[in-house]
Every structure is written in C-alpha cells, then in structure tokens.
Design a protein around this motif. Sequence first.
Motif, PDB file in Angstrom:
ATOM      1  N   ASP A  10      21.908 -16.419   8.184  1.00  0.00           N
ATOM      2  CA  ASP A  10      20.980 -15.325   9.091  1.00  0.00           C
ATOM      3  C   ASP A  10      19.553 -16.075   9.292  1.00  0.00           C
ATOM      4  O   ASP A  10      18.692 -15.916   8.497  1.00  0.00           O
ATOM      5  N   ILE A  11      19.463 -16.338  10.359  1.00  0.00           N
ATOM      6  CA  ILE A  11      18.171 -16.863  11.013  1.00  0.00           C
ATOM      7  C   ILE A  11      17.875 -15.825  12.049  1.00  0.00           C
ATOM      8  O   ILE A  11      18.443 -15.845  12.932  1.00  0.00           O
ATOM      9  N   GLU A  12      16.762 -15.203  11.572  1.00  0.00           N
ATOM     10  CA  GLU A  12      16.334 -14.027  12.482  1.00  0.00           C
ATOM     11  C   GLU A  12      16.416 -14.488  14.194  1.00  0.00           C
ATOM     12  O   GLU A  12      15.589 -15.412  14.348  1.00  0.00           O
ATOM     13  N   GLY A  13      16.753 -13.541  14.676  1.00  0.00           N
ATOM     14  CA  GLY A  13      16.878 -13.794  16.241  1.00  0.00           C
ATOM     15  C   GLY A  13      17.511 -15.047  16.671  1.00  0.00           C
ATOM     16  O   GLY A  13      17.579 -15.299  17.889  1.00  0.00           O
ATOM     17  N   THR A  14      18.080 -15.875  15.969  1.00  0.00           N
ATOM     18  CA  THR A  14      18.958 -16.925  16.489  1.00  0.00           C
ATOM     19  C   THR A  14      20.238 -17.097  15.997  1.00  0.00           C
ATOM     20  O   THR A  14      21.204 -17.082  16.937  1.00  0.00           O
ATOM     21  N   ALA A  42      21.643 -15.840   2.708  1.00  0.00           N
ATOM     22  CA  ALA A  42      21.745 -15.033   4.038  1.00  0.00           C
ATOM     23  C   ALA A  42      21.693 -13.583   3.837  1.00  0.00           C
ATOM     24  O   ALA A  42      22.137 -12.905   4.624  1.00  0.00           O
ATOM     25  N   GLY A  43      21.829 -13.058   2.447  1.00  0.00           N
ATOM     26  CA  GLY A  43      21.739 -11.624   2.210  1.00  0.00           C
ATOM     27  C   GLY A  43      22.636 -11.438   1.112  1.00  0.00           C
ATOM     28  O   GLY A  43      23.351 -12.277   0.411  1.00  0.00           O
ATOM     29  N   LYS A  98      23.802 -15.600  13.048  1.00  0.00           N
ATOM     30  CA  LYS A  98      24.036 -14.857  11.788  1.00  0.00           C
ATOM     31  C   LYS A  98      25.556 -14.964  11.894  1.00  0.00           C
ATOM     32  O   LYS A  98      26.273 -14.741  12.786  1.00  0.00           O
ATOM     33  N   GLY A 114      23.104  -3.147   8.650  1.00  0.00           N
ATOM     34  CA  GLY A 114      23.196  -4.406   9.187  1.00  0.00           C
ATOM     35  C   GLY A 114      24.184  -5.225   9.003  1.00  0.00           C
ATOM     36  O   GLY A 114      24.374  -6.366   9.484  1.00  0.00           O
ATOM     37  N   ASP A 133      20.964 -12.662  19.053  1.00  0.00           N
ATOM     38  CA  ASP A 133      21.126 -11.235  19.069  1.00  0.00           C
ATOM     39  C   ASP A 133      21.470 -10.741  20.402  1.00  0.00           C
ATOM     40  O   ASP A 133      21.519  -9.496  20.606  1.00  0.00           O
TER      41      ASP A 133
END
Length: 938
Positions: free
Chosen positions: A591-595, A533-534, A597, A61, A628
Amino acid sequence: MRKLVSNRKLGIARGSSAAALVVALLSATPSFAQTAPAAPAEAVAEDDTVVVTGSRIVRDGFDQPTPTTVIGEAELRQGQRPNLAQVLNDSPAFRPSVTPQVSVGNTSSGSAPVDLRGLGTNRTLTLLEGRRFVGNNNLNYVPMSLVERVEVVTGGASAAWGSDAVAGVVNIILKDSFKGVTVGGVGGISTRGDGARYGGDITAGTSFADGRGQIMVTAEYVKDESIPDRNSRDRLGSAGIVRLNPTSTTDLRQILVPDVNYGNQTPGGLITTGVLAGQMFNSDGTLRTYGAGTSLNANPAIRFPSQVLGGADAVGLYDVVAVTTPLERISAYGRATYDFGAVKLWADVSYGRSQSTYAFLPDIGISPALTISATNPFLSQTIRTTLANAGETSFTLGRFFTGPYSLIYDGTREQKEGAIGIEADLGGGWKANAHFSHGEVDQAQRIRNARIVSRFNAAINAVSSGGQIVCGINADASTTNDDAACRPLNLFGLNAASPEALAYIRGTQQNDTVSKLDSAAVQIQGDLFSLWAGPVTVAFGAESRWEEQKSVSGALDLAGAFGPLNLYGSPVSGGFDVQEGFAEIALPLLDIEGTAKIDTTGAARYSDYSRSGGIWSWKGGANVTLFDTVMFRGTRSRDIRAPTIGELFSTRAINVGPLVDRDTDGRAAANAAYNPTPATVTTYSGGNPDLMPEISHTTALGVSFTPKFIPGFKLSVDYYDIKIDGAISTLSGSNLTLACKNGNAAACARITRDATGTVTEVRSNSQNLAIFETGGVDIEASYVFPMSAIANIPGTMRIRALATHVREFVIDTGVSRVDTAGDVGAGTGNAIPSWRGVLSFAYQNEVLGLDARVRYVGAGKFNSQLDQSVNPTGYLVNNDIGAYTYLDMGARAKVMDRVTLSLNINNVLDQKPPLSPVGPVFYDAIGTYFTFGARLNF
C-alpha cells in the motif's frame, strides 16, 4: 448482514455485466465510488454504499476482487416492474427463465426465481440481508418498497455463502430504517387494452427509546391480469418449423412460419373418414364443409394431415395458450431492532400469498382420431341416415379439446418466515453476528377440468335405450361394468356437452406440498494483526441448515386416473441437513499511497451433508491498484451445488421393457449369445438418494478504470469461465449406453450386463453425469455528473451501460455436446444470446426525474443445431434472427411536498418479437405498456 455506510467514498470492486456497445438497463446508481462534483443529496448518498456481498469481510478501504454489480434505486423504479425478479431479468447477466410470458402452458405461475448466467434457477443463490430465506429463490414476496439495492456477485461464491452459489449470488439489501408513513398506488395497461395490472403498498416506521429502537412494516398488493388472446399479438400465434418443400424426397430444408395448425381436428369436431369426411360440426350439431389449410405432409394424398399451413377453420395449440399468466399476491414484512450499544438485536417476520388461476392448456392427451358409432344418438337423424345409406357403421372424429375441456390451473402459494439475530461489538475491532430463521411454504396446486380417462371412454359411447340417451355400459348385457353416475357425452359441437356429462368425466388433479427451511449461522470478524500494508482481517463462522418437503397428492392422481396428463401422480417428499464451517482472510501485501496497492484474499468452507458426506469449497483472489486509477483483479474458486429434494427423492419408478444397446462394439464377437436389443430390461427412473453435490470451478479476471481526469466515470471489464463437473442430469437407458460408449464413466456405472454382455438393468434416474461450461465477458460503464457542468440546469445526470457477451454455453451429457451461445429462439433448450445489454440515462433534480433506457438483444440463431453448418441437408432457411432494441421511458414529479406522480412506458416503439412457437424468453411479447403511479408521504 446490514447495510454499512462509510464516511468516505470507497473504490469497491465491481463490474460484472454491462456494456457500452449495444447495451441496456436503466439508469443506475453509480455504484462506483468516486469523488464527484456536488450533486443533490439523494444522488450522492448512493455512492457511499459499501458493497458487502462479494466477501464475508466488510472493512473500509478493502477492495474485493470478486466482480459485483449493484442494482440501485434507479434500476428498481425503471419500468415499474411488478416484482424484484423482473427487475433483475432486465440485467444482461440474467436469463428470464420463469416469467409471466415464459410460464404459459405450465404450472410455474406464482413463482419468480432468477437465473444468473442461464445455468438454472437452482444454481443462483439468493439471500436477504446476507441470509438464506425459504421459498427456493422465489422473489415474489420481497418487499419492493423497502429494497435499497441488490448486490449481484457474478461468479462462484460457495466458499463465502455455501451451496447453490455456482453462477453467483443475489443479495437483497433492505433499508436500515424508515420514519413516517408512505402510501403508493400503481396501475398499468397495454396499448391494446389488456394485461391490466394494479396494486398498492403501505410502509410505516418509527423509532423509540431515544432512537435506539426501530420498527418498520410494509404491506403490498398486486393483481396482474392475464393476456389470454395470443393472436392479438403479431408473431405469437401457432408458429412452427416445417419442411420447406414437404413433398420433396431430396429437399429436406426447413422453415419457421406462422399459422401452423392441426389439419385433422377442430374445436367442434371434424369427420375424417367415410362419406362425410371433410365435414365439421357447428355449435348446433349440424355440419358444414371444413375450411382446410395447405397440407404440410410429405404424402399429399393424406387428406387430413396432422399439420397444415393456414386454413379458415384450422387451429393450432398456441392459438388457445395465453400470452401472459395472471397473478394476485399480497405480501407483508416487518422488522424490529434495538441497539443496546455494544449489542444490537433484530427480528424479522414476513408473509406472502399468491394465487393464479387460468386456462393453461387444452386437453392434449386425447387422441385426435376417436372412433364414433354411426348410430350415436347425439348425431342428427340426417347424419345417421347418410351414414346408414353408405353402409358405414362408424367414422373417425378429430376434435381439438379446448373450451369446456381446457385444463384450468389453480395454484396458491403461502410463504411464512420469521428470523431473529444479534450483532455485537466484541471490542478491539472484533465483531460478531448470528441469526436463526424458520420458514415454510405451503403450495396447493389444482388442475381443474381434468379428464378421468375411464369415465371419458364410458361417456363417449352413447346409445339409445328406452327412449333415452344413456351410456353404453349401462345398456349392454353385462351388469359388472354398470355405473349409475355415467352421463353420455355429446362431442358434436364446441359446447354440445351437457353440464352433467362434463361433471361426470371431470376430476381435479391435486397436490399439496409443504417445504420447510431452518437456518442458523454465526460469524466473527476482526483484525489479527497489522502488516506493513495494513491489517490482516479474518472472518470465520459456522452454519447449519435443515430442509424438508412433504408432498401429498389426491387418490385419483395416485391411481393414474388422468392418463398421460397425470401431473401429480408422483409426489416428492424427503429432507436433508448440512453443517458447515467457513473462514476467510484478507491479506494486504502493498500500500503505497497514490501509487500502488495489492490485496489478496482466501476463503474455504467445509460442508457436511447428511446424504452425501463432506465436501470442500474454496476461493482465492487478488487485486492490484495502480495510481488510484486502474485496478486489476482475479479470482479462482471451487464451488458446489447440493442436489435438491426433488432430485433426491422424486418417486422411484420401475419399468420392464425393451432397450436398444448403443454400445455394441465387439460384444457379439466376444460372446455369440450377446443380445443388442434385449426385450426385458429393468429400468429404474426417478430421484436418486445417492446423488453427490455438483462441483464447479470458476476463473474471473478483470480490470477497472477510474480516471481522475474524468470525475464520476468508471469502466470495468471482467472475464469469467465456469465449468461444472458432475452436473445432475437424466438420460434414457439407450442414451446411457451411448454415453458409456462415448467414454462417460458415470453412465457406464449405471448399466448392468450379464455374462454375455447383454444389458439386464439400467438406472436412468438423476445422475451426476453431465458437464456444463460457459464463459464470456461482462462490461460495466458509469458516468455521473452535475448538469451544471454543461448547462445552467440543476440536478444530476447518470449514464450507465451494462453488457454481457457469452462466448460459449456448452452442455455435455456424454451423448451429445451442444454449444447454445448465440441461440435466441423460443423453445430452444438453454438458448442464451451472445450479446445482451442495457444503456440508461437518468436525470434527477429536487422536483423532476426523467429516465430513458435501451435494452438490447444481439443477433443470433433461432437454433444453432438447425444451422446449415451443422445440418447441411435439413437446415432452417430462416435461422438467423437480427438484433432487437427496446426503448423504455419514465418520468417522476413532485407535485406537492408529499405527493409524487410517475409514468413509465415500456417498449415505447411497440417492437414486435421474432416469430415464436412458444413464449419468447428474451423478447417483449406484450408490446407498449403504460404504468401510472402515485406516492404520498406523511
């Protein structure tokens, strides 16, 4: 570093090079990761590859901000290239600086380095599985049958990988494992029946201990024949730049034309003075009238000018220089691994040997105006009588020393290396790896048929004594100059010389060089902690490297016996070591999934060189991914290149002689004793042990587009800008004074003046005084889709485009500042096209594979310095060279479960290169070429 495979497709930052514009390279493994429709397993697996070279950090990732282009299985097979360097040279970001058709007439045969960005082969770092290997960027011995892919980092990467990564990094990734036995064979030939190539390889592998252990070995053999006849190819004969109107005093324009020859010499000998002027020698020593060409001299009264156009009997240098050089090589590689669970051990061993022998140059060191006695006993009685009746005691002979006088290059390289390493899981997500390698390259170079100047001068002075033809030194009154071994040399006819005379005047130039590299490294990677964010991941470690070279030349070489063509009179020996520490961090910010990063990275390395001390390199970067679909990325780095052993230690020479001072402003007024043209200036040349590493700064900005509404498609565009300060260069003493006048402080520091301002000493050896600047745009587009999406056809189609646009390519030495971006002429220093690209198509199903690619070289100038805008009076009238496009095609078919046959055709349309005075760099000189292959799997 081993290949890693994830369980899901990863959007890896890539995209250096490439085009969808004018383009070129072969079908590609879409090294862009995407969710694509179902495809054959062989095709899909390539999308799962994790790109590891752009960063030391390897994490699922993690999107690396450094542009990285992957050369995959499709590119590796396209064109059936004989080595990995030639595969990479098909990619637009590389300059084919050393190839079989570029290396004619020099002694680099047997070497296969790569040159990223055209900044020089020593500014491209090559790695094998993430580690350095011996051989100075020579890819001849990389086992092609085990190469899985090549990752090309197109930007500065010294913080991650160390010195030489100024233009970028080429990291060769090998297959992890191999089971069974594969035997392959290949043969090739041009449509003109020359340039034959044939070879074969065998690869075997097995596992043991329930799969924990793996052994794989491979061996390859390739023999590539030379294409010796340059005139068998259009536009490759002795072309040259000449005056458009040679006799005009006002029209200084120039033109590039074919068939430019010598007008004052022939292979058998041409008489250029006296009563027999204009007569040339036949093979039997008789005379006939010389078929002269059209004079290109400004003074038409000169009967035998140095240059003529055409001429039935006239020859040019490149009439006898090969189109391509030959090479015979063998290579072998073996790897053993054993996985203990948390610890994995591996060991590599490799061996390679290459040999190249060919006539690479005539003896161009002999004067084209030899004075011959009219009583020379090798002349026929008729000729001697004619000269005597005319009252002539001598004449001038112009001879082109080819045939039995041609210099024969004989070079052998032998490369051996062993490496051991360990990979360990430390627990808690932390991992470590370490390795040590030792390698040696033994290079033996010989120049056979080399002329020993003193013996040649003695042998051509033939006289008659006691009814025999002897050397004059043995028949004169003096006995101090006698040489019982001397045999008189007959110069009158191409093959008139006796074997004994040729043996007497010939010697062998020789040099034997051993280069060694020891390299050790350790790295640890793990997650420090997790943010919103990870995880924050770090990699750190240390490296050490020891390099040395010892070179020995022959006694005749060291004595300067071979005159101006004495190639090995200054052998280079020396060494250095470096200790380094490095660290890298990956810091996720959003890291906002689908929006959205956002990832940032930073890296730093401290290198302590035994010759020059410590120096820092660093890099910072970030990328932003939206929905994405779109990713923006950017990096800024400071990179270094340490001087080579040759630059440091080549033999220092001292010369005392005149110099023209070009920095004279105000000096005479300040001191009346100032002398602008001193006659006894001491000039030091050669290597410079005080050289410092070059420092480069690189900026890269890019965008990557992977639309969800077109599954399998990706487009990336990356801008790059590289500036190298303190680039290592050499200037003459006079040019050093001009560079100083132009404000180059490094040049000023190399000049010593006395109290009057007069130059007394200059150090014109290698110096850190030049500036290199280049910049441009890389484009990469890829589309992978199942054929079932458009028709009821099985299999997968891959379309890939790569292109590079070079905006500028500037070299500033302090004396001149030249931008060669857009120069494409052979023989033009640092020429590099403004546009270069490749567009490829690859279809593959379970049985059949079809490839097609278009290689493109954009239009440009033969030499921009000869353009009318730069040189308004002496410009080149045909300076413009149009765009060139080459079509290559290939096919593979499984005829049985275990047998695959292949056919490749390069340059299908037999496209001719532009008119070329030397070996063309960017264009195909061979013409249409067929390659056939077969592979058997057990």
